[in-house]
Design a protein around this motif. Structure first.
Motif, short mmCIF file in Angstrom:
data_model
loop_
_atom_site.label_atom_id
_atom_site.label_comp_id
_atom_site.label_asym_id
_atom_site.label_seq_id
_atom_site.Cartn_x
_atom_site.Cartn_y
_atom_site.Cartn_z
N MET A 74 0.85 -1.20 0.00
CA MET A 74 0.00 0.00 0.00
C MET A 74 0.88 1.24 0.00
O MET A 74 1.86 1.32 0.75
N ALA A 75 0.55 2.21 -0.86
CA ALA A 75 1.37 3.42 -0.96
C ALA A 75 1.25 4.27 0.30
O ALA A 75 0.21 4.27 0.97
N ALA A 76 2.33 4.96 0.61
CA ALA A 76 2.32 5.83 1.79
C ALA A 76 1.34 6.98 1.59
O ALA A 76 1.18 7.52 0.50
N ARG A 77 0.65 7.36 2.68
CA ARG A 77 -0.35 8.43 2.61
C ARG A 77 0.31 9.79 2.46
O ARG A 77 1.42 10.02 2.96
N THR A 78 -0.39 10.68 1.81
CA THR A 78 0.10 12.05 1.68
C THR A 78 0.01 12.72 3.05
O THR A 78 -1.03 12.64 3.72
N PRO A 79 1.07 13.37 3.52
CA PRO A 79 1.03 14.00 4.84
C PRO A 79 0.00 15.14 4.88
O PRO A 79 -0.22 15.84 3.89
N ALA A 80 -0.62 15.30 6.06
CA ALA A 80 -1.61 16.36 6.26
C ALA A 80 -0.92 17.61 6.77
O ALA A 80 -0.27 17.59 7.83
N LEU A 81 -1.05 18.72 6.05
CA LEU A 81 -0.34 19.95 6.42
C LEU A 81 -0.81 20.50 7.75
O LEU A 81 -0.04 21.15 8.48
N GLU A 82 -2.08 20.24 8.10
CA GLU A 82 -2.60 20.80 9.35
C GLU A 82 -2.00 20.15 10.60
O GLU A 82 -2.14 20.67 11.71
N THR A 83 -1.29 19.02 10.42
CA THR A 83 -0.67 18.37 11.57
C THR A 83 0.70 18.95 11.91
O THR A 83 1.29 18.59 12.93
N SER B 31 13.15 1.72 -2.58
CA SER B 31 12.51 1.65 -1.26
C SER B 31 11.16 0.96 -1.37
O SER B 31 10.54 0.92 -2.44
N SER B 32 10.67 0.43 -0.26
CA SER B 32 9.35 -0.17 -0.20
C SER B 32 8.28 0.90 -0.46
O SER B 32 8.48 2.09 -0.18
N ALA B 33 7.13 0.47 -0.96
CA ALA B 33 6.02 1.39 -1.23
C ALA B 33 5.46 1.98 0.05
O ALA B 33 4.67 2.94 0.01
#
Length: 578
Positions: A1-10, A98-100
Protein backbone atom coordinates in the motif's frame (compact mmCIF):
# COMPACT_ATOMS: atom_id res chain seq x y z
CA UNK A 1 0.00 0.00 0.00
CA UNK A 2 1.37 3.42 -0.96
CA UNK A 3 2.32 5.83 1.79
CA UNK A 4 -0.35 8.43 2.61
CA UNK A 5 0.10 12.05 1.68
CA UNK A 6 1.03 14.00 4.84
CA UNK A 7 -1.61 16.36 6.26
CA UNK A 8 -0.34 19.95 6.42
CA UNK A 9 -2.60 20.80 9.35
CA UNK A 10 -0.67 18.37 11.57
CA UNK A 11 2.53 20.42 11.30
CA UNK A 12 3.76 22.40 14.30
CA UNK A 13 3.59 26.22 13.97
CA UNK A 14 6.50 27.65 12.02
CA UNK A 15 8.88 30.27 13.37
CA UNK A 16 9.01 33.65 11.67
CA UNK A 17 12.13 32.87 9.64
CA UNK A 18 10.67 29.51 8.55
CA UNK A 19 7.43 31.15 7.37
CA UNK A 20 9.35 33.83 5.48
CA UNK A 21 11.63 31.26 3.83
CA UNK A 22 8.66 29.00 2.97
CA UNK A 23 6.83 31.88 1.28
CA UNK A 24 9.99 32.72 -0.69
CA UNK A 25 10.40 29.07 -1.71
CA UNK A 26 6.79 28.70 -2.87
CA UNK A 27 6.97 32.02 -4.70
CA UNK A 28 10.10 31.08 -6.65
CA UNK A 29 9.27 27.46 -7.47
CA UNK A 30 12.85 27.06 -8.68
CA UNK A 31 14.73 23.77 -8.96
CA UNK A 32 17.42 24.76 -6.42
CA UNK A 33 17.01 26.57 -3.11
CA UNK A 34 19.73 27.08 -0.49
CA UNK A 35 18.72 27.83 3.11
CA UNK A 36 21.36 28.88 5.63
CA UNK A 37 20.20 28.77 9.25
CA UNK A 38 22.24 28.65 12.43
CA UNK A 39 22.32 25.32 14.32
CA UNK A 40 19.25 25.02 16.52
CA UNK A 41 17.06 27.28 14.36
CA UNK A 42 14.88 24.49 12.95
CA UNK A 43 16.21 23.59 9.49
CA UNK A 44 14.71 20.07 9.71
CA UNK A 45 11.18 21.34 10.41
CA UNK A 46 11.47 23.86 7.57
CA UNK A 47 12.63 21.21 5.09
CA UNK A 48 9.93 18.72 6.08
CA UNK A 49 7.25 21.39 5.65
CA UNK A 50 8.48 22.02 2.10
CA UNK A 51 8.48 18.26 1.46
CA UNK A 52 4.88 18.02 2.70
CA UNK A 53 3.79 20.96 0.52
CA UNK A 54 5.33 19.44 -2.61
CA UNK A 55 3.94 15.95 -1.88
CA UNK A 56 0.48 17.40 -1.21
CA UNK A 57 0.27 19.40 -4.45
CA UNK A 58 1.75 16.63 -6.58
CA UNK A 59 4.94 18.47 -7.53
CA UNK A 60 6.95 15.47 -6.30
CA UNK A 61 6.19 11.83 -5.62
CA UNK A 62 9.21 10.96 -3.50
CA UNK A 63 11.65 12.50 -1.05
CA UNK A 64 15.35 11.68 -0.63
CA UNK A 65 17.27 13.12 2.32
CA UNK A 66 21.08 13.04 2.27
CA UNK A 67 22.75 13.47 5.69
CA UNK A 68 26.39 13.47 6.86
CA UNK A 69 26.21 10.55 9.35
CA UNK A 70 24.38 7.32 10.09
CA UNK A 71 22.93 8.72 13.30
CA UNK A 72 21.43 11.69 11.48
CA UNK A 73 19.64 9.27 9.14
CA UNK A 74 17.73 7.92 12.14
CA UNK A 75 17.11 11.42 13.47
CA UNK A 76 15.69 12.59 10.14
CA UNK A 77 13.45 9.52 9.78
CA UNK A 78 11.98 9.99 13.27
CA UNK A 79 11.37 13.71 12.73
CA UNK A 80 9.69 13.02 9.39
CA UNK A 81 7.48 10.28 10.83
CA UNK A 82 6.13 12.70 13.45
CA UNK A 83 4.64 14.83 10.64
CA UNK A 84 3.40 11.95 8.50
CA UNK A 85 6.33 11.57 6.09
CA UNK A 86 7.72 8.03 6.11
CA UNK A 87 11.43 7.78 5.21
CA UNK A 88 13.46 4.57 5.07
CA UNK A 89 16.57 5.09 7.22
CA UNK A 90 17.75 1.50 6.63
CA UNK A 91 18.01 1.83 2.86
CA UNK A 92 21.15 0.23 1.39
CA UNK A 93 22.64 0.74 -2.04
CA UNK A 94 22.01 -2.93 -2.78
CA UNK A 95 18.25 -2.42 -2.24
CA UNK A 96 17.93 -0.31 -5.42
CA UNK A 97 14.41 0.85 -4.48
CA UNK A 98 12.51 1.65 -1.26
CA UNK A 99 9.35 -0.17 -0.20
CA UNK A 100 6.02 1.39 -1.23
CA UNK A 101 5.37 1.97 2.49
CA UNK A 102 7.81 4.89 2.38
CA UNK A 103 7.71 8.32 0.78
CA UNK A 104 11.45 7.95 0.22
CA UNK A 105 14.75 7.26 1.94
CA UNK A 106 17.45 8.84 4.08
CA UNK A 107 21.01 8.13 2.95
CA UNK A 108 24.50 9.46 3.66
CA UNK A 109 26.90 11.37 1.41
CA UNK A 110 29.21 8.36 1.64
CA UNK A 111 26.46 6.09 0.26
CA UNK A 112 25.92 8.43 -2.67
CA UNK A 113 29.66 8.64 -3.33
CA UNK A 114 29.96 4.85 -3.46
CA UNK A 115 27.10 4.28 -5.93
CA UNK A 116 25.82 7.49 -7.54
CA UNK A 117 24.19 5.61 -10.42
CA UNK A 118 21.93 3.71 -7.99
CA UNK A 119 20.58 6.96 -6.64
CA UNK A 120 20.37 8.54 -10.08
CA UNK A 121 18.09 5.69 -11.18
CA UNK A 122 15.97 6.13 -8.03
CA UNK A 123 15.72 9.86 -8.71
CA UNK A 124 14.68 9.32 -12.35
CA UNK A 125 12.07 6.68 -11.50
CA UNK A 126 9.82 9.11 -9.59
CA UNK A 127 9.58 12.90 -9.44
CA UNK A 128 11.84 13.53 -6.46
CA UNK A 129 12.64 16.27 -3.96
CA UNK A 130 16.22 15.89 -2.71
CA UNK A 131 17.04 17.47 0.67
CA UNK A 132 20.81 17.87 1.03
CA UNK A 133 21.43 18.35 4.75
CA UNK A 134 24.66 20.18 5.70
CA UNK A 135 25.39 20.51 1.99
CA UNK A 136 28.93 21.80 2.63
CA UNK A 137 29.89 18.16 3.23
CA UNK A 138 29.34 17.46 -0.46
CA UNK A 139 32.61 19.33 -1.00
CA UNK A 140 34.54 17.12 1.44
CA UNK A 141 35.95 15.13 -1.46
CA UNK A 142 35.70 15.09 -5.21
CA UNK A 143 34.08 11.66 -4.99
CA UNK A 144 31.26 12.95 -2.79
CA UNK A 145 30.77 16.14 -4.77
CA UNK A 146 30.78 14.41 -8.15
CA UNK A 147 28.54 11.65 -6.79
CA UNK A 148 25.94 14.09 -5.45
CA UNK A 149 25.92 16.00 -8.72
CA UNK A 150 25.57 12.87 -10.86
CA UNK A 151 22.93 11.27 -8.64
CA UNK A 152 20.61 14.25 -8.21
CA UNK A 153 20.81 16.27 -11.42
CA UNK A 154 17.53 14.61 -12.58
CA UNK A 155 15.67 15.67 -9.40
CA UNK A 156 12.61 17.88 -9.84
CA UNK A 157 13.58 19.93 -6.78
CA UNK A 158 16.73 20.24 -4.66
CA UNK A 159 16.76 21.88 -1.24
CA UNK A 160 20.19 22.61 0.25
CA UNK A 161 20.47 23.13 4.02
CA UNK A 162 23.47 24.23 6.05
CA UNK A 163 24.32 26.01 9.27
CA UNK A 164 27.88 26.77 8.14
CA UNK A 165 28.01 27.62 4.41
CA UNK A 166 31.78 27.97 4.25
CA UNK A 167 34.80 25.82 3.57
CA UNK A 168 38.54 26.50 3.63
CA UNK A 169 39.20 24.83 0.26
CA UNK A 170 38.23 25.44 -3.35
CA UNK A 171 35.97 22.40 -3.78
CA UNK A 172 32.70 23.89 -5.13
CA UNK A 173 29.57 22.80 -3.28
CA UNK A 174 27.19 21.07 -5.74
CA UNK A 175 23.97 22.93 -6.67
CA UNK A 176 24.97 26.02 -4.62
CA UNK A 177 25.02 29.31 -6.55
CA UNK A 178 28.18 31.42 -6.60
CA UNK A 179 28.37 35.12 -7.47
CA UNK A 180 31.46 37.11 -8.37
CA UNK A 181 32.14 40.02 -6.03
CA UNK A 182 33.89 43.33 -6.64
CA UNK A 183 37.19 41.68 -5.72
CA UNK A 184 36.73 39.17 -8.54
CA UNK A 185 36.24 36.19 -6.19
CA UNK A 186 33.27 33.83 -6.31
CA UNK A 187 31.15 33.65 -3.16
CA UNK A 188 28.34 31.28 -2.28
CA UNK A 189 24.88 32.82 -2.38
CA UNK A 190 21.97 31.62 -0.23
CA UNK A 191 18.28 32.14 -0.96
CA UNK A 192 17.42 32.37 2.75
CA UNK A 193 19.78 33.32 5.60
CA UNK A 194 19.03 33.18 9.32
CA UNK A 195 22.22 33.74 11.31
CA UNK A 196 23.14 33.21 14.95
CA UNK A 197 22.70 36.90 15.80
CA UNK A 198 19.19 36.84 14.25
CA UNK A 199 18.25 33.71 16.20
CA UNK A 200 19.70 35.13 19.42
CA UNK A 201 17.64 38.30 19.03
CA UNK A 202 14.47 36.21 18.49
CA UNK A 203 15.17 33.96 21.47
CA UNK A 204 15.43 30.89 19.22
CA UNK A 205 18.94 30.01 20.45
CA UNK A 206 20.79 30.40 23.74
CA UNK A 207 23.53 32.94 24.34
CA UNK A 208 26.90 31.24 24.84
CA UNK A 209 29.44 32.06 27.54
CA UNK A 210 32.96 30.88 26.67
CA UNK A 211 35.09 30.24 29.76
CA UNK A 212 38.70 30.19 28.58
CA UNK A 213 41.24 28.45 30.82
CA UNK A 214 44.98 29.08 30.64
CA UNK A 215 47.68 27.65 32.91
CA UNK A 216 51.30 26.59 33.15
CA UNK A 217 52.32 23.62 31.00
CA UNK A 218 55.55 21.56 30.93
CA UNK A 219 56.47 18.87 28.43
CA UNK A 220 59.41 16.94 27.04
CA UNK A 221 59.90 17.08 23.27
CA UNK A 222 60.76 14.11 21.06
CA UNK A 223 64.35 15.37 21.20
CA UNK A 224 64.41 15.04 24.98
CA UNK A 225 64.29 18.77 25.70
CA UNK A 226 62.05 19.98 28.54
CA UNK A 227 59.98 23.07 27.75
CA UNK A 228 57.50 25.16 29.71
CA UNK A 229 54.94 27.70 28.52
CA UNK A 230 51.83 29.43 29.72
CA UNK A 231 48.79 28.45 27.65
CA UNK A 232 47.45 31.52 25.87
CA UNK A 233 50.67 33.53 25.83
CA UNK A 234 52.01 34.64 22.41
CA UNK A 235 54.38 32.01 21.00
CA UNK A 236 55.10 30.11 17.81
CA UNK A 237 52.43 27.80 16.42
CA UNK A 238 54.38 24.63 17.13
CA UNK A 239 54.78 25.67 20.78
CA UNK A 240 51.07 26.51 20.97
CA UNK A 241 50.30 23.04 19.61
CA UNK A 242 52.52 21.30 22.16
CA UNK A 243 51.24 23.40 25.09
CA UNK A 244 47.69 22.70 23.92
CA UNK A 245 48.38 18.96 23.78
CA UNK A 246 49.92 19.07 27.26
CA UNK A 247 46.85 20.80 28.69
CA UNK A 248 44.50 18.18 27.18
CA UNK A 249 46.54 15.27 28.58
CA UNK A 250 44.21 13.24 30.84
CA UNK A 251 47.13 12.50 33.19
CA UNK A 252 47.77 16.17 33.95
CA UNK A 253 45.94 18.54 36.29
CA UNK A 254 44.45 20.85 33.64
CA UNK A 255 41.64 18.55 32.49
CA UNK A 256 40.51 17.44 35.99
CA UNK A 257 40.39 21.08 37.12
CA UNK A 258 38.44 22.19 34.04
CA UNK A 259 36.05 19.22 34.31
CA UNK A 260 35.48 20.06 37.97
CA UNK A 261 34.66 23.66 37.03
CA UNK A 262 32.38 22.54 34.17
CA UNK A 263 30.52 20.16 36.47
CA UNK A 264 30.07 22.95 39.02
CA UNK A 265 28.60 25.13 36.27
CA UNK A 266 26.30 22.26 35.26
CA UNK A 267 25.05 21.98 38.86
CA UNK A 268 24.27 25.72 38.91
CA UNK A 269 22.21 25.41 35.72
CA UNK A 270 20.34 22.39 37.08
CA UNK A 271 19.48 24.23 40.27
CA UNK A 272 18.44 27.40 38.43
CA UNK A 273 15.66 26.09 36.20
CA UNK A 274 17.23 23.48 33.89
CA UNK A 275 16.91 20.32 36.04
CA UNK A 276 17.89 17.97 33.18
CA UNK A 277 20.79 20.07 31.82
CA UNK A 278 23.52 17.89 30.34
CA UNK A 279 27.19 18.30 29.54
CA UNK A 280 29.27 17.17 26.57
CA UNK A 281 33.05 16.69 26.41
CA UNK A 282 34.37 16.69 22.84
CA UNK A 283 37.62 14.68 22.72
CA UNK A 284 40.31 14.33 20.05
CA UNK A 285 40.40 10.53 19.84
CA UNK A 286 38.90 7.38 21.34
CA UNK A 287 41.65 6.73 23.86
CA UNK A 288 41.45 10.19 25.42
CA UNK A 289 37.64 10.01 25.34
CA UNK A 290 37.73 6.91 27.54
CA UNK A 291 40.24 8.59 29.86
CA UNK A 292 38.04 11.70 30.15
CA UNK A 293 35.08 9.49 31.05
CA UNK A 294 37.10 7.99 33.92
CA UNK A 295 38.07 11.50 35.08
CA UNK A 296 34.42 12.57 35.08
CA UNK A 297 33.50 9.60 37.25
CA UNK A 298 36.31 10.50 39.68
CA UNK A 299 35.29 14.17 39.78
CA UNK A 300 31.50 13.76 39.95
CA UNK A 301 30.97 10.26 41.30
CA UNK A 302 28.73 9.48 38.31
CA UNK A 303 29.54 7.57 35.15
CA UNK A 304 29.54 9.38 31.82
CA UNK A 305 28.00 8.05 28.63
CA UNK A 306 30.61 7.47 25.92
CA UNK A 307 29.98 7.60 22.16
CA UNK A 308 33.17 6.79 20.30
CA UNK A 309 32.27 6.45 16.63
CA UNK A 310 29.63 5.88 14.02
CA UNK A 311 29.35 2.19 14.96
CA UNK A 312 26.48 -0.14 15.77
CA UNK A 313 24.70 1.04 18.89
CA UNK A 314 26.00 4.62 18.76
CA UNK A 315 22.63 6.08 17.74
CA UNK A 316 20.89 4.16 20.50
CA UNK A 317 23.36 5.45 23.11
CA UNK A 318 22.85 9.04 21.95
CA UNK A 319 19.06 8.62 22.04
CA UNK A 320 19.23 7.10 25.51
CA UNK A 321 21.34 9.98 26.80
CA UNK A 322 19.07 12.56 25.15
CA UNK A 323 16.00 11.12 26.90
CA UNK A 324 17.68 10.67 30.30
CA UNK A 325 18.89 12.99 33.05
CA UNK A 326 22.45 11.66 32.99
CA UNK A 327 24.93 14.48 33.57
CA UNK A 328 27.77 13.88 31.10
CA UNK A 329 28.36 12.56 27.60
CA UNK A 330 31.87 12.10 26.09
CA UNK A 331 32.26 11.88 22.32
CA UNK A 332 34.87 12.23 19.62
CA UNK A 333 33.22 13.56 16.44
CA UNK A 334 29.94 11.66 16.62
CA UNK A 335 28.03 14.48 18.34
CA UNK A 336 29.77 17.43 16.71
CA UNK A 337 27.29 18.14 13.95
CA UNK A 338 23.54 17.98 13.51
CA UNK A 339 22.83 15.75 16.52
CA UNK A 340 19.83 17.11 18.41
CA UNK A 341 20.16 16.88 22.21
CA UNK A 342 18.42 20.09 23.37
CA UNK A 343 19.29 19.57 27.04
CA UNK A 344 23.04 19.96 26.36
CA UNK A 345 23.96 23.25 28.06
CA UNK A 346 27.60 22.83 29.16
CA UNK A 347 30.47 21.87 26.89
CA UNK A 348 34.16 21.15 27.28
CA UNK A 349 36.05 21.72 24.03
CA UNK A 350 38.88 19.24 24.68
CA UNK A 351 39.76 18.50 21.07
CA UNK A 352 42.60 19.45 18.76
CA UNK A 353 40.20 20.30 15.90
CA UNK A 354 40.47 24.01 15.22
CA UNK A 355 38.91 24.83 11.85
CA UNK A 356 36.14 27.47 11.87
CA UNK A 357 33.77 24.93 10.32
CA UNK A 358 34.30 22.31 13.02
CA UNK A 359 34.22 24.87 15.84
CA UNK A 360 30.93 26.37 14.64
CA UNK A 361 29.30 22.95 14.31
CA UNK A 362 30.54 21.84 17.74
CA UNK A 363 29.23 24.98 19.49
CA UNK A 364 25.94 24.45 17.67
CA UNK A 365 25.29 21.44 19.92
CA UNK A 366 24.75 23.76 22.91
CA UNK A 367 22.64 26.60 21.54
CA UNK A 368 19.23 24.97 21.08
CA UNK A 369 16.84 26.93 23.32
CA UNK A 370 13.84 25.33 25.03
CA UNK A 371 12.63 28.12 27.32
CA UNK A 372 13.36 31.85 27.66
CA UNK A 373 16.49 32.76 29.59
CA UNK A 374 18.48 29.55 29.06
CA UNK A 375 22.22 30.05 28.61
CA UNK A 376 25.00 27.75 27.41
CA UNK A 377 28.54 27.57 28.83
CA UNK A 378 31.50 26.21 26.87
CA UNK A 379 34.90 25.63 28.52
CA UNK A 380 37.88 25.77 26.19
CA UNK A 381 41.68 26.12 26.24
CA UNK A 382 42.96 29.70 26.12
CA UNK A 383 44.43 29.28 22.65
CA UNK A 384 44.49 32.47 20.53
CA UNK A 385 42.84 30.88 17.49
CA UNK A 386 39.99 29.38 19.54
CA UNK A 387 39.51 32.67 21.39
CA UNK A 388 39.22 34.42 18.03
CA UNK A 389 36.56 31.96 16.86
CA UNK A 390 34.66 32.38 20.13
CA UNK A 391 34.77 36.17 19.76
CA UNK A 392 33.36 35.96 16.23
CA UNK A 393 30.38 33.67 16.85
CA UNK A 394 28.09 36.19 15.14
CA UNK A 395 30.24 36.60 12.03
CA UNK A 396 28.52 35.34 8.88
CA UNK A 397 30.78 33.56 6.41
CA UNK A 398 30.38 32.42 2.83
CA UNK A 399 32.29 29.88 0.78
CA UNK A 400 34.87 31.81 -1.26
CA UNK A 401 36.50 30.26 -4.33
CA UNK A 402 39.92 31.40 -5.52
CA UNK A 403 40.97 33.13 -2.30
CA UNK A 404 44.64 32.61 -1.35
CA UNK A 405 44.81 29.97 1.38
CA UNK A 406 47.09 31.22 4.15
CA UNK A 407 45.70 29.11 7.01
CA UNK A 408 42.85 30.60 8.99
CA UNK A 409 44.83 31.69 12.02
CA UNK A 410 46.27 28.31 13.01
CA UNK A 411 48.13 25.56 11.25
CA UNK A 412 46.23 22.33 11.93
CA UNK A 413 49.09 20.27 10.48
CA UNK A 414 51.34 21.43 13.32
CA UNK A 415 48.77 20.45 15.90
CA UNK A 416 48.18 17.09 14.26
CA UNK A 417 51.93 16.46 14.29
CA UNK A 418 52.13 17.46 17.95
CA UNK A 419 49.24 15.13 18.78
CA UNK A 420 51.11 12.12 17.41
CA UNK A 421 53.62 10.10 19.31
CA UNK A 422 56.75 10.92 17.33
CA UNK A 423 59.41 8.23 17.32
CA UNK A 424 63.06 9.17 16.99
CA UNK A 425 65.50 6.83 15.35
CA UNK A 426 68.75 5.90 17.05
CA UNK A 427 69.82 4.16 20.21
CA UNK A 428 67.58 6.21 22.48
CA UNK A 429 63.94 6.36 21.40
CA UNK A 430 62.42 9.54 22.77
CA UNK A 431 58.81 10.59 22.58
CA UNK A 432 56.79 13.68 23.34
CA UNK A 433 55.73 13.51 27.00
CA UNK A 434 53.38 15.83 28.82
CA UNK A 435 54.89 16.48 32.28
CA UNK A 436 52.43 18.79 34.04
CA UNK A 437 49.69 21.34 33.47
CA UNK A 438 47.66 23.54 35.81
CA UNK A 439 44.46 25.41 34.99
CA UNK A 440 43.17 28.86 35.81
CA UNK A 441 40.25 30.86 34.46
CA UNK A 442 41.77 33.33 32.01
CA UNK A 443 38.70 35.19 30.76
CA UNK A 444 35.01 34.88 29.92
CA UNK A 445 34.01 35.72 26.33
CA UNK A 446 30.43 36.78 25.71
CA UNK A 447 28.94 38.53 22.69
CA UNK A 448 32.44 39.20 21.32
CA UNK A 449 33.68 40.93 24.49
CA UNK A 450 36.15 39.67 27.10
CA UNK A 451 35.46 39.85 30.84
CA UNK A 452 37.42 39.06 34.00
CA UNK A 453 41.05 38.67 34.94
CA UNK A 454 43.01 35.51 35.73
CA UNK A 455 41.53 33.45 38.58
CA UNK A 456 43.04 30.26 39.98
CA UNK A 457 40.89 27.13 39.76
CA UNK A 458 38.97 26.46 42.96
CA UNK A 459 39.14 30.05 44.25
CA UNK A 460 36.15 32.29 45.17
CA UNK A 461 36.99 34.49 42.15
CA UNK A 462 36.45 31.54 39.80
CA UNK A 463 33.26 30.57 41.65
CA UNK A 464 31.88 34.08 41.03
CA UNK A 465 31.81 33.32 37.30
CA UNK A 466 30.82 29.66 37.58
CA UNK A 467 27.89 30.69 39.78
CA UNK A 468 26.23 33.05 37.29
CA UNK A 469 22.45 32.41 37.34
CA UNK A 470 21.31 29.87 34.77
CA UNK A 471 18.25 31.72 33.43
CA UNK A 472 19.21 35.17 32.14
CA UNK A 473 18.61 37.33 29.09
CA UNK A 474 21.59 38.34 26.96
CA UNK A 475 21.45 41.85 28.42
CA UNK A 476 21.44 40.47 31.98
CA UNK A 477 24.42 38.22 31.20
CA UNK A 478 26.45 41.17 29.85
CA UNK A 479 25.49 43.38 32.81
CA UNK A 480 26.38 40.70 35.37
CA UNK A 481 29.72 39.95 33.72
CA UNK A 482 30.60 43.65 33.67
CA UNK A 483 29.64 43.92 37.35
CA UNK A 484 31.70 40.84 38.29
CA UNK A 485 34.70 42.14 36.39
CA UNK A 486 34.44 45.56 38.08
CA UNK A 487 34.21 43.91 41.53
CA UNK A 488 37.16 41.66 40.72
CA UNK A 489 39.34 44.60 39.63
CA UNK A 490 38.27 46.69 42.66
CA UNK A 491 39.15 43.84 45.04
CA UNK A 492 42.58 43.49 43.45
CA UNK A 493 43.20 47.22 43.76
CA UNK A 494 42.23 47.09 47.44
CA UNK A 495 44.58 44.19 48.09
CA UNK A 496 47.41 45.97 46.27
CA UNK A 497 46.78 49.14 48.30
CA UNK A 498 46.79 47.18 51.56
CA UNK A 499 50.10 45.52 50.68
CA UNK A 500 51.60 48.86 49.76
CA UNK A 501 50.49 50.48 53.03
CA UNK A 502 51.96 47.60 55.04
CA UNK A 503 55.28 47.73 53.25
CA UNK A 504 58.00 50.08 54.43
CA UNK A 505 58.62 53.11 52.27
CA UNK A 506 62.26 54.23 52.72
CA UNK A 507 62.40 56.12 49.44
CA UNK A 508 61.22 59.74 49.74
CA UNK A 509 59.68 59.73 46.28
CA UNK A 510 57.35 57.24 44.64
CA UNK A 511 59.18 54.83 42.39
CA UNK A 512 57.95 54.76 38.79
CA UNK A 513 55.73 51.77 37.95
CA UNK A 514 57.53 48.77 36.55
CA UNK A 515 57.28 48.57 32.77
CA UNK A 516 54.71 46.10 31.50
CA UNK A 517 55.76 43.04 29.55
CA UNK A 518 54.49 42.59 25.99
CA UNK A 519 51.96 40.03 27.24
CA UNK A 520 50.65 42.45 29.89
CA UNK A 521 50.37 45.26 27.34
CA UNK A 522 48.38 43.01 24.98
CA UNK A 523 45.98 42.05 27.77
CA UNK A 524 45.49 45.70 28.77
CA UNK A 525 44.97 46.80 25.17
CA UNK A 526 42.49 44.00 24.48
CA UNK A 527 40.45 44.96 27.53
CA UNK A 528 40.49 48.62 26.45
CA UNK A 529 39.41 47.65 22.95
CA UNK A 530 36.61 45.42 24.28
CA UNK A 531 35.39 48.22 26.56
CA UNK A 532 35.25 50.65 23.62
CA UNK A 533 33.47 48.08 21.45
CA UNK A 534 30.96 47.44 24.25
CA UNK A 535 30.35 51.18 24.55
CA UNK A 536 29.67 51.41 20.82
CA UNK A 537 27.37 48.39 21.05
CA UNK A 538 25.27 50.14 23.71
CA UNK A 539 25.13 53.33 21.62
CA UNK A 540 24.21 51.73 18.30
CA UNK A 541 22.78 48.29 19.13
CA UNK A 542 25.26 46.75 16.67
CA UNK A 543 26.54 43.32 17.86
CA UNK A 544 30.04 43.18 19.32
CA UNK A 545 31.15 40.65 16.72
CA UNK A 546 30.13 42.89 13.82
CA UNK A 547 31.97 45.87 15.34
CA UNK A 548 35.13 43.77 15.70
CA UNK A 549 34.70 42.53 12.11
CA UNK A 550 34.37 46.13 10.85
CA UNK A 551 37.55 47.12 12.70
CA UNK A 552 39.38 44.19 11.12
CA UNK A 553 38.11 45.30 7.70
CA UNK A 554 39.27 48.87 8.26
CA UNK A 555 42.60 48.11 9.94
CA UNK A 556 43.44 44.64 8.65
CA UNK A 557 44.96 41.84 10.68
CA UNK A 558 43.69 38.76 12.53
CA UNK A 559 41.09 38.54 15.36
CA UNK A 560 42.00 40.55 18.47
CA UNK A 561 43.12 37.41 20.33
CA UNK A 562 45.94 37.07 17.77
CA UNK A 563 46.53 40.75 16.94
CA UNK A 564 49.84 42.48 17.66
CA UNK A 565 50.21 45.42 20.03
CA UNK A 566 50.41 47.83 17.07
CA UNK A 567 47.26 46.37 15.51
CA UNK A 568 45.35 46.64 18.80
CA UNK A 569 46.45 50.25 19.22
CA UNK A 570 45.31 51.04 15.66
CA UNK A 571 41.88 49.48 16.29
CA UNK A 572 41.49 51.42 19.54
CA UNK A 573 42.23 54.67 17.70
CA UNK A 574 39.83 53.70 14.90
CA UNK A 575 36.87 52.73 17.10
CA UNK A 576 37.19 56.05 18.92
CA UNK A 577 36.57 57.84 15.62
CA UNK A 578 33.56 55.78 14.50
Amino acid sequence: MAARTPALETFPPLRAWQRKALVEYLRRRSEDFTAVATPGAGKTTFALRIAAELLADGTVEAVTVVAPTEHLKTQWALAAARVGIQLDAAFRNADLHSSADFHGAVITYAQVGMAPQVHRRRTMTRRTLVILDEIHHAGDSRTWGDGVKAAFEPAVRRLMLTGTPFRSDDNPIPFVSYERGEDGLLRSRADSVYGYSDALRDGVVRPVLFLAYSGETRWRTNAGEELAARLGEPMTQDLVAQAWRTALDPAGDWMPQVLRAADARLSVLREAGMPDAGGLVIATDQQTARSYAKLIEQVTGEKAAVVLSDDVGASARIATFAASEQRWLVAVRMVSEGVDIPRLAVGVYATSASTPLYFAQAIGRFVRARQPGETASVFLPSVPHLLGLASEMETERDHVLGKPKDREGFDDDLLERAQRDEQASGELEKRFAALSATAELDQVIFDGASFGTAAQAGTPEEEEYLGLPGLLTSEQVAALLSKRQAEQLAARRRRAAERQSEASAPAPTTAPPAPMSAAQRRVALRRQLNALVAARHHRTGQPHGKIHAELRRLCGGPPSAQATIEQLEERIATVQTL
